[in-house]
Design a protein around this motif. Structure first.
Motif, PDB file in Angstrom:
ATOM      1  N   ASP A   1      48.431  50.141  39.326  1.00 19.53           N
ATOM      2  CA  ASP A   1      47.856  51.411  39.775  1.00 19.53           C
ATOM      3  C   ASP A   1      46.875  51.198  40.924  1.00 19.53           C
ATOM      4  O   ASP A   1      46.868  51.967  41.897  1.00 19.53           O
ATOM      5  CB  ASP A   1      47.149  52.120  38.620  1.00 19.53           C
ATOM      6  CG  ASP A   1      48.127  52.688  37.596  1.00 19.53           C
ATOM      7  OD1 ASP A   1      49.321  52.796  37.929  1.00 19.53           O
ATOM      8  OD2 ASP A   1      47.698  52.996  36.472  1.00 19.53           O
ATOM      9  N   HIS A   2      46.051  50.150  40.810  1.00 18.34           N
ATOM     10  CA  HIS A   2      45.086  49.868  41.880  1.00 18.34           C
ATOM     11  C   HIS A   2      45.814  49.478  43.168  1.00 18.34           C
ATOM     12  O   HIS A   2      45.435  49.912  44.264  1.00 18.34           O
ATOM     13  CB  HIS A   2      44.144  48.740  41.462  1.00 18.34           C
ATOM     14  CG  HIS A   2      43.264  49.086  40.298  1.00 18.34           C
ATOM     15  ND1 HIS A   2      42.685  50.322  40.141  1.00 18.34           N
ATOM     16  CD2 HIS A   2      42.862  48.352  39.230  1.00 18.34           C
ATOM     17  CE1 HIS A   2      41.958  50.344  39.037  1.00 18.34           C
ATOM     18  NE2 HIS A   2      42.065  49.152  38.462  1.00 18.34           N
TER      19      HIS A   2
ATOM     20  N   PHE B   1      38.929  35.233  53.017  1.00 18.14           N
ATOM     21  CA  PHE B   1      39.878  34.889  51.962  1.00 18.14           C
ATOM     22  C   PHE B   1      39.129  34.854  50.642  1.00 18.14           C
ATOM     23  O   PHE B   1      38.260  34.018  50.436  1.00 18.14           O
ATOM     24  CB  PHE B   1      40.499  33.518  52.248  1.00 18.14           C
ATOM     25  CG  PHE B   1      41.739  33.204  51.454  1.00 18.14           C
ATOM     26  CD1 PHE B   1      41.713  33.112  50.078  1.00 18.14           C
ATOM     27  CD2 PHE B   1      42.933  32.993  52.108  1.00 18.14           C
ATOM     28  CE1 PHE B   1      42.855  32.830  49.355  1.00 18.14           C
ATOM     29  CE2 PHE B   1      44.094  32.696  51.402  1.00 18.14           C
ATOM     30  CZ  PHE B   1      44.057  32.614  50.019  1.00 18.14           C
ATOM     31  N   THR B   2      39.453  35.786  49.735  1.00 18.35           N
ATOM     32  CA  THR B   2      38.831  35.825  48.414  1.00 18.35           C
ATOM     33  C   THR B   2      39.899  36.108  47.369  1.00 18.35           C
ATOM     34  O   THR B   2      41.060  36.365  47.689  1.00 18.35           O
ATOM     35  CB  THR B   2      37.751  36.918  48.300  1.00 18.35           C
ATOM     36  OG1 THR B   2      38.391  38.205  48.189  1.00 18.35           O
ATOM     37  CG2 THR B   2      36.798  36.920  49.473  1.00 18.35           C
ATOM     38  N   SER B   3      39.479  36.084  46.091  1.00 10.93           N
ATOM     39  CA  SER B   3      40.329  36.617  45.030  1.00 10.93           C
ATOM     40  C   SER B   3      40.228  38.140  45.052  1.00 10.93           C
ATOM     41  O   SER B   3      39.415  38.712  45.785  1.00 10.93           O
ATOM     42  CB  SER B   3      39.866  36.082  43.671  1.00 10.93           C
ATOM     43  OG  SER B   3      38.622  36.672  43.325  1.00 10.93           O
ATOM     44  N   VAL B   4      41.021  38.806  44.221  1.00 16.22           N
ATOM     45  CA  VAL B   4      40.936  40.266  44.164  1.00 16.22           C
ATOM     46  C   VAL B   4      39.655  40.721  43.483  1.00 16.22           C
ATOM     47  O   VAL B   4      39.329  41.909  43.494  1.00 16.22           O
ATOM     48  CB  VAL B   4      42.163  40.884  43.461  1.00 16.22           C
ATOM     49  CG1 VAL B   4      43.433  40.629  44.263  1.00 16.22           C
ATOM     50  CG2 VAL B   4      42.298  40.387  42.036  1.00 16.22           C
ATOM     51  N   GLN B   5      38.902  39.766  42.897  1.00 12.70           N
ATOM     52  CA  GLN B   5      37.570  40.071  42.365  1.00 12.70           C
ATOM     53  C   GLN B   5      36.464  39.708  43.348  1.00 12.70           C
ATOM     54  O   GLN B   5      35.281  39.838  43.035  1.00 12.70           O
ATOM     55  CB  GLN B   5      37.335  39.321  41.046  1.00 12.70           C
ATOM     56  CG  GLN B   5      38.171  39.812  39.876  1.00 12.70           C
ATOM     57  CD  GLN B   5      39.535  39.138  39.816  1.00 12.70           C
ATOM     58  OE1 GLN B   5      39.754  38.085  40.399  1.00 12.70           O
ATOM     59  NE2 GLN B   5      40.460  39.755  39.103  1.00 12.70           N
TER      60      GLN B   5
ATOM     61  N   GLY C   1      42.307  32.449  41.400  1.00 13.08           N
ATOM     62  CA  GLY C   1      43.544  32.786  40.718  1.00 13.08           C
ATOM     63  C   GLY C   1      44.335  33.919  41.328  1.00 13.08           C
ATOM     64  O   GLY C   1      45.389  34.300  40.802  1.00 13.08           O
ATOM     65  N   SER C   2      43.861  34.486  42.423  1.00 18.10           N
ATOM     66  CA  SER C   2      44.547  35.569  43.120  1.00 18.10           C
ATOM     67  C   SER C   2      44.063  35.570  44.560  1.00 18.10           C
ATOM     68  O   SER C   2      43.183  34.780  44.920  1.00 18.10           O
ATOM     69  CB  SER C   2      44.254  36.922  42.460  1.00 18.10           C
ATOM     70  OG  SER C   2      42.858  37.189  42.467  1.00 18.10           O
ATOM     71  N   ALA C   3      44.608  36.453  45.381  1.00 13.05           N
ATOM     72  CA  ALA C   3      44.219  36.456  46.790  1.00 13.05           C
ATOM     73  C   ALA C   3      44.108  37.863  47.355  1.00 13.05           C
ATOM     74  O   ALA C   3      44.998  38.694  47.162  1.00 13.05           O
ATOM     75  CB  ALA C   3      45.207  35.652  47.626  1.00 13.05           C
ATOM     76  N   LEU C   4      43.015  38.093  48.052  1.00 13.70           N
ATOM     77  CA  LEU C   4      42.864  39.234  48.946  1.00 13.70           C
ATOM     78  C   LEU C   4      42.403  38.661  50.274  1.00 13.70           C
ATOM     79  O   LEU C   4      41.347  38.023  50.352  1.00 13.70           O
ATOM     80  CB  LEU C   4      41.848  40.243  48.429  1.00 13.70           C
ATOM     81  CG  LEU C   4      41.514  41.379  49.416  1.00 13.70           C
ATOM     82  CD1 LEU C   4      42.749  42.222  49.712  1.00 13.70           C
ATOM     83  CD2 LEU C   4      40.384  42.249  48.902  1.00 13.70           C
TER      84      LEU C   4
ATOM     85  N   GLN D   1      37.023  47.495  46.859  1.00 15.63           N
ATOM     86  CA  GLN D   1      36.650  48.693  46.115  1.00 15.63           C
ATOM     87  C   GLN D   1      37.859  49.370  45.486  1.00 15.63           C
ATOM     88  O   GLN D   1      37.763  49.925  44.383  1.00 15.63           O
ATOM     89  CB  GLN D   1      35.934  49.685  47.038  1.00 15.63           C
ATOM     90  CG  GLN D   1      34.517  49.281  47.402  1.00 15.63           C
ATOM     91  CD  GLN D   1      33.855  50.333  48.269  1.00 15.63           C
ATOM     92  OE1 GLN D   1      34.393  50.727  49.297  1.00 15.63           O
ATOM     93  NE2 GLN D   1      32.689  50.796  47.856  1.00 15.63           N
ATOM     94  N   VAL D   2      38.995  49.306  46.174  1.00 11.81           N
ATOM     95  CA  VAL D   2      40.211  49.938  45.663  1.00 11.81           C
ATOM     96  C   VAL D   2      40.918  49.041  44.643  1.00 11.81           C
ATOM     97  O   VAL D   2      41.353  49.499  43.583  1.00 11.81           O
ATOM     98  CB  VAL D   2      41.176  50.279  46.813  1.00 11.81           C
ATOM     99  CG1 VAL D   2      42.451  50.918  46.273  1.00 11.81           C
ATOM    100  CG2 VAL D   2      40.501  51.203  47.820  1.00 11.81           C
ATOM    101  N   LEU D   3      41.041  47.749  44.962  1.00  9.86           N
ATOM    102  CA  LEU D   3      41.799  46.847  44.097  1.00  9.86           C
ATOM    103  C   LEU D   3      41.084  46.507  42.799  1.00  9.86           C
ATOM    104  O   LEU D   3      41.727  46.277  41.778  1.00  9.86           O
ATOM    105  CB  LEU D   3      42.106  45.541  44.848  1.00  9.86           C
ATOM    106  CG  LEU D   3      43.278  45.562  45.821  1.00  9.86           C
ATOM    107  CD1 LEU D   3      43.452  44.181  46.429  1.00  9.86           C
ATOM    108  CD2 LEU D   3      44.569  46.005  45.135  1.00  9.86           C
ATOM    109  N   ASP D   4      39.752  46.463  42.831  1.00  7.45           N
ATOM    110  CA  ASP D   4      39.014  46.058  41.635  1.00  7.45           C
ATOM    111  C   ASP D   4      37.737  46.876  41.510  1.00  7.45           C
ATOM    112  O   ASP D   4      36.632  46.347  41.638  1.00  7.45           O
ATOM    113  CB  ASP D   4      38.693  44.561  41.719  1.00  7.45           C
ATOM    114  CG  ASP D   4      38.616  43.930  40.337  1.00  7.45           C
ATOM    115  OD1 ASP D   4      39.384  44.327  39.461  1.00  7.45           O
ATOM    116  OD2 ASP D   4      37.788  43.039  40.147  1.00  7.45           O
ATOM    117  N   PRO D   5      37.866  48.160  41.248  1.00  6.02           N
ATOM    118  CA  PRO D   5      36.684  49.037  41.253  1.00  6.02           C
ATOM    119  C   PRO D   5      35.649  48.680  40.186  1.00  6.02           C
ATOM    120  O   PRO D   5      34.456  48.844  40.417  1.00  6.02           O
ATOM    121  CB  PRO D   5      37.274  50.431  41.008  1.00  6.02           C
ATOM    122  CG  PRO D   5      38.606  50.187  40.387  1.00  6.02           C
ATOM    123  CD  PRO D   5      39.102  48.916  40.990  1.00  6.02           C
ATOM    124  N   LEU D   6      36.065  48.153  39.024  1.00  4.34           N
ATOM    125  CA  LEU D   6      35.093  47.785  37.990  1.00  4.34           C
ATOM    126  C   LEU D   6      34.248  46.614  38.442  1.00  4.34           C
ATOM    127  O   LEU D   6      33.017  46.625  38.327  1.00  4.34           O
ATOM    128  CB  LEU D   6      35.817  47.453  36.684  1.00  4.34           C
ATOM    129  CG  LEU D   6      36.542  48.617  36.009  1.00  4.34           C
ATOM    130  CD1 LEU D   6      37.244  48.138  34.746  1.00  4.34           C
ATOM    131  CD2 LEU D   6      35.551  49.724  35.660  1.00  4.34           C
TER     132      LEU D   6
END
Length: 267
Positions: free
Chosen positions: A173-174, A229-233, A241-244, A256-261
């Motif tokens: 959803d994100h 280069f970061t994780s989605v957090q 463990g992931s990439a944004l 803000q969109v991918l991991d709002p919490l």
């Protein structure tokens, strides 16, 4: 600042040899493909390529540790080479030319050298700390890379690998929310997404689950080109463990969109 030019040159020399090997097996009629325990494919070319890289490193850098996708870790110490012999194995085994060998060097927790060689595309991308990010066919034929200057999500081009990974991580959803906010989406996939960010052809790239060997070589290529280069957090580097990956200007908005919490916690 420590310079890593000799290590970068070594990565190119090794990539020259690996490219010859992998191209000789690309579209080979007798290519052998197996399924690993994690249900991902591995070919005889993956294993032979990693063996070649490890052999070269053991001679040229015998004191350095090595971490690879297909074989157990070797060595100890602060300097560690991280290797993905064929990133994009599914493409490789189906005859799609978008695959590459990834070679990185970590000094402590910092990735200081990264090289991506895609011989079926006739291209390489590389960087070393403080030396900029470059692309071309060789060190002698190279163009410096710079990320884009796009500053709004609604003007951004976003690349990814697949929707299934986001669904498996309960982040679909994100991700779909982000895809609706940008100008354009394309699933270029694997290393290709991230080097396109470094080139300025794409503005954002993201994947929900990746290993160290998938990401390490890409980090300096993106950051030396001016990106982030970061994780989605939002954890910097290849350890989350992931990439944004972005041109930097779009990073906060995408987080803000991918991991709002997590974004709320960061604020």
């Amino acid at each position: 600042m420590t310079r890593y030019d000799d290590d970068l040159r070594l990565a190119h020399v090794i990539a020259d040899q690996v490219d010859s090997l992998t191209m000789s097996r690309f579209k080979a009629q007798d290519l052998r493909v197996e399924t690993k325990p994690d249900l991902t494919p591995v070919s005889d070319a993956d294993r032979t390529a990693e063996e070649l890289i490890r052999s070269q490193l053991s001679r040229a850098r015998p004191r350095d540790a090595v971490h690879g996708e297909e074989m157990p870790d070797t060595g100890h110490g602060p300097r560690r080479w991280v290797v993905d012999p064929i990133d994009g194995t599914k493409n490789f085994v189906r005859g799609v030319p978008v695959w590459a060998t990834l070679i990185a060097l970590l000094d402590g927790d910092e990735v200081v050298v990264g090289l991506v060689s895609a011989p079926a595309l006739g291209r390489r991308w590389w960087a070393a700390t403080g030396s900029g990010a470059w692309t071309g066919r060789s060190l002698a034929s190279a163009t410096r890379m710079q990320v884009s200057e796009v500053g709004r999500l609604q003007d951004a081009s976003l690349s990814y690998s697949s929707l299934s990974g986001w669904e498996e991580r309960d982040r679909l959803d994100h991700f779909l929310d982000l895809s609706r906010r940008v100008w354009r989406t394309r699933a270029y996939g694997d290393f290709w997404s991230y080097v396109l960010v470094a080139e300025g052809a794409v503005d954002l790239a993201a994947e929900p689950e990746l290993a160290l060997h998938d990401m390490a070589a890409l980090v300096p290529i993106v950051t030396e080109a001016g990106g982030r280069f970061t994780s989605v957090q939002g954890v910097d580097g290849p350890f989350g463990g992931s990439a944004l990956v972005s041109n930097g200007r779009l990073h906060h908005a995408a987080l803000q969109v991918l991991d709002p919490l997590d974004e709320a916690l960061r604020d």
